[in-house]
Write a protein that holds these residues in place. Structure first.
Motif, mmCIF file in Angstrom:
data_model
loop_
_atom_site.group_PDB
_atom_site.id
_atom_site.type_symbol
_atom_site.label_atom_id
_atom_site.label_comp_id
_atom_site.label_asym_id
_atom_site.label_seq_id
_atom_site.Cartn_x
_atom_site.Cartn_y
_atom_site.Cartn_z
ATOM 1 N N LYS A 1 0.842 -1.189 0.000
ATOM 2 C CA LYS A 1 0.000 0.000 0.000
ATOM 3 C C LYS A 1 0.880 1.243 0.000
ATOM 4 C CE LYS A 1 -0.143 -0.131 5.040
ATOM 5 N NZ LYS A 1 0.710 -1.326 5.165
ATOM 6 N N GLN B 1 -18.107 0.210 2.114
ATOM 7 C CA GLN B 1 -18.048 0.723 0.749
ATOM 8 C C GLN B 1 -19.341 1.453 0.397
ATOM 9 O OE1 GLN B 1 -19.344 -2.075 1.442
ATOM 10 N NE2 GLN B 1 -20.337 -3.124 -0.250
ATOM 11 N N ILE C 1 -14.150 2.553 1.640
ATOM 12 C CA ILE C 1 -13.418 1.843 0.588
ATOM 13 C C ILE C 1 -14.097 2.133 -0.744
ATOM 14 C CG2 ILE C 1 -12.540 -0.386 -0.195
ATOM 15 C CD1 ILE C 1 -12.918 -1.384 2.696
ATOM 16 N N ILE D 1 -14.985 1.359 -4.233
ATOM 17 C CA ILE D 1 -15.063 0.195 -5.115
ATOM 18 C C ILE D 1 -15.550 0.632 -6.489
ATOM 19 C CG2 ILE D 1 -16.175 -2.038 -5.499
ATOM 20 C CD1 ILE D 1 -14.250 -2.070 -3.156
ATOM 21 N N HIS E 1 -15.147 5.823 -6.261
ATOM 22 C CA HIS E 1 -14.178 6.920 -6.221
ATOM 23 C C HIS E 1 -14.860 8.273 -6.434
ATOM 24 C CE1 HIS E 1 -11.646 3.379 -6.947
ATOM 25 N NE2 HIS E 1 -10.661 4.058 -6.393
ATOM 26 N N VAL F 1 -9.793 4.372 1.302
ATOM 27 C CA VAL F 1 -8.999 3.351 0.622
ATOM 28 C C VAL F 1 -9.389 3.397 -0.851
ATOM 29 C CG1 VAL F 1 -8.427 0.897 0.443
ATOM 30 C CG2 VAL F 1 -8.919 1.915 2.686
ATOM 31 N N ALA F 2 -8.402 3.587 -1.735
ATOM 32 C CA ALA F 2 -8.705 3.801 -3.146
ATOM 33 C C ALA F 2 -7.670 3.121 -4.036
ATOM 34 C CB ALA F 2 -8.744 5.300 -3.454
ATOM 35 N N GLN F 3 -8.067 2.904 -5.304
ATOM 36 C CA GLN F 3 -7.126 2.377 -6.286
ATOM 37 C C GLN F 3 -6.915 3.369 -7.438
ATOM 38 O OE1 GLN F 3 -9.316 -1.277 -7.174
ATOM 39 N NE2 GLN F 3 -9.815 -0.501 -9.227
ATOM 40 N N TYR G 1 -3.660 3.966 -0.804
ATOM 41 C CA TYR G 1 -3.742 3.514 -2.194
ATOM 42 C C TYR G 1 -3.300 2.053 -2.299
ATOM 43 C CZ TYR G 1 -4.541 8.311 -3.731
ATOM 44 O OH TYR G 1 -5.082 9.563 -3.932
ATOM 45 N N THR H 1 -9.062 -2.544 -4.677
ATOM 46 C CA THR H 1 -9.833 -2.219 -3.466
ATOM 47 C C THR H 1 -10.777 -3.351 -3.062
ATOM 48 O OG1 THR H 1 -11.360 -0.962 -4.882
ATOM 49 C CG2 THR H 1 -9.711 0.297 -3.645
ATOM 50 N N ALA I 1 -8.598 -5.422 -0.927
ATOM 51 C CA ALA I 1 -8.366 -4.687 0.322
ATOM 52 C C ALA I 1 -9.594 -4.750 1.218
ATOM 53 C CB ALA I 1 -8.007 -3.231 0.007
ATOM 54 N N MET I 2 -10.781 -4.651 0.622
ATOM 55 C CA MET I 2 -12.015 -4.718 1.403
ATOM 56 C C MET I 2 -12.153 -6.074 2.089
ATOM 57 S SD MET I 2 -15.896 -3.766 0.218
ATOM 58 C CE MET I 2 -15.974 -4.941 -1.135
#
Length: 494
Positions: free
Chosen positions: A13, A30, A42, A44, A52, A67-69, A81, A85, A88-89
């Motif tokens: 991360k 999310q 998060i 998704i 986002h 939490v993002a991609q 990052y 995600t 990650a979730m």
């Protein structure tokens, strides 16, 4: 749990900024509707909504970390990052809720047909054994005797971990859970530490999502290739229970490193049923367990229910339960709502409500009914909207071939035109075929019951336990059992 400790579970991360004020995490979600002060949101990237784009809304509602991609701007809130995600979730929710699946015996059941019945039988066996049980599936989530509504066969991973956490708090020891193919592909069971995985069968379904049967089979295989995939897996041995009468079941033996227990009817298997006799009151057969036979009389009707019983027996046997205890439950179990549910009447006419929404499911139901039907069989059937179009003519052909009076109607048209769905069903049906089309489902059920004579059977197929109908996107109350009972009342049956 402190945010710093929670996100430490993400091995790869980038935190921006690296230094931030630590805080106690109130929730991981999310869904912006679930955000409370000091939540971690998060983002998704879903098929309909990209999370986002909701980051600012999440911050306004109290999210203290994102939490993002993808690159996001959210003021002074720290952003974690990651590459994916969804993954990650799964990791964060498992950690946040204390890895609850590791504290219970987790039994996952996958396959096209039979998941609901098998999980209910398994739960009943363990409950009668004296354990507190949990059940997660198509109809509901159940903890002990308390029932919670569900949107999907397999919930999203956060809802799932939250549910399992609650089960641990309530001293549940065994959980029977339906695991759908879509959930497997989407990672909705990542981090769930299954002990036993059961495969029922694979026939056509969900091709609107998977596109090909090969993709669909691969999706099912993930449960077995990932068996024991928890992030802190228990050391107990894992077991794959496979239906070897299905070619996919044979293939799954190659896809898992777990111990394998086989069951079947047609081919040699470790657990097998032979000398099967199906009648209107149930089914009789010889149960062979590693060659040792005993005769069973069960109250569930049909060959497909024999498979469900074998799968359930295998799961309980794997868990170490006594065979006599298991069989005691199997011989008393009466079935599941909406699965070949019989509505008897003093008129001598029987209606049967069944959740046969796939070609194979409908064929199973009609073949079973034909085994004990004394006269004519009516079949009220429709197909769901916004789903696999290819199965519509197949369902129609099965209804035409295996019933005396097929009646095509609406199921859950959702956003589609009900008439168009029926036209799809009629493709390939000869024009001179004796098929009745009644678009309104209530009217179709009334018509079938009005026309039926003593000793006839009316199968109302497709919706089973569902108590709603979705038309033009609007959800309306509609229960096939209630509708059948009302139609019988009009004939003076009750």
């Amino acid at each position: 749990m402190l945010a710093s400790r929670l996100i430490k579970s993400l091995k790869f991360k980038q935190v921006v900024p690296e230094k931030y004020d630590d805080f106690l995490v109130s929730a991981v979600t999310q869904d912006t509707r679930e955000i409370t002060q000091n939540s971690i949101f998060i983002a998704i990237s879903g098929s309909r909504i990209d999370g986002h784009t909701l980051v600012n809304e999440a911050v306004k509602k109290g999210a203290a970390m994102i939490v993002a991609q993808k690159k996001v701007a959210c003021g002074d809130r720290p952003v974690v990052y990651v590459e994916n995600t969804n993954r990650a979730m799964a990791i964060l929710s498992d950690k946040f809720y204390g890895s609850p699946s590791e504290a219970m015996r987790m039994i996952g059941v996958t396959g096209t047909n039979g998941k609901t019945t098998v999980t209910h039988i398994i739960e009943e066996i363990f409950r009668e054994h004296g354990e507190k049980t949990g059940l997660i599936g198509t109809m509901y989530r159940r903890i002990g005797k308390k029932i919670y509504p569900t949107k999907n066969t397999t919930p999203d991973i956060i809802t799932l971990q939250r549910t399992l956490n609650e089960m641990v708090k309530q001293d549940v020891s065994s959980v029977a859970m339906e695991v759908s193919s879509i959930a497997l592909v989407q990672g909705r069971v990542w981090g769930i530490d299954f002990d036993i995985a059961v495969f029922t069968n694979l026939t056509r379904d969900h091709l609107d999502y998977h596109k090909t049967m090969a993709n669909y089979a691969h999706a099912k295989s993930l449960l077995f290739s990932q068996l024991g995939n928890g992030y802190g897996a228990k050391k107990d041995c894992k077991v794959a229970i496979l239906n070897v009468d299905d070619p996919v079941g044979r293939k799954l033996e190659e896809d898992t490193a777990a111990h394998v227990l086989t069951y079947g009817v047609k081919h040699e298997a470790m657990i097998r049923a032979t000398n099967i006799v199906i009648h209107s009151q149930g089914t009789d057969f010889d149960l062979s367990v590693f060659g040792k036979k005993q005769h069973l009389k069960v109250k569930m009707v049909g060959l497909f229910n024999v498979y469900n019983i074998l799968a359930s027996y295998a799961a309980a046997y794997t868990a170490g339960l006594d065979s006599k205890e298991i069989i005691s439950t199997l011989t008393s179990f009466k079935g599941v709502k909406g699965r070949l549910q019989l509505i008897p009447t003093p008129l001598g006419i029987s209606a049967i409500v069944d959740y046969s929404h796939t070609p194979d499911g409908l064929l199973n139901a009609l073949e079973t009914i034909n085994d004990f039907a004394k006269r004519k069989v009516f079949c009220v059937i429709g197909c769901g909207g916004d789903r696999d179009h290819g199965k519509r003519p197949k369902m129609a052909q099965i209804a035409l071939q295996y019933s005396d009076y097929p009646i095509f109607t609406s199921d859950n048209p959702r956003s589609e035109d009900p008439q168009k769905i029926i036209e799809d069903m009629l493709q390939g049906i000869p024009q001179n075929s004796d098929v009745k089309v009644i678009v309104d489902r209530r009217a179709a059920i009334e018509y079938a019951i009005e026309k039926a004579q003593p000793s006839d059977i009316v199968l109302i197929a497709g919706k089973g336990h569902e108590d709603y109908q979705i038309i033009n996107g609007k959800k309306n109350h509609f229960d096939d059992v209630e509708e059948a009972e009302q139609a019988f009342k009009k004939r003076g049956a009750f």
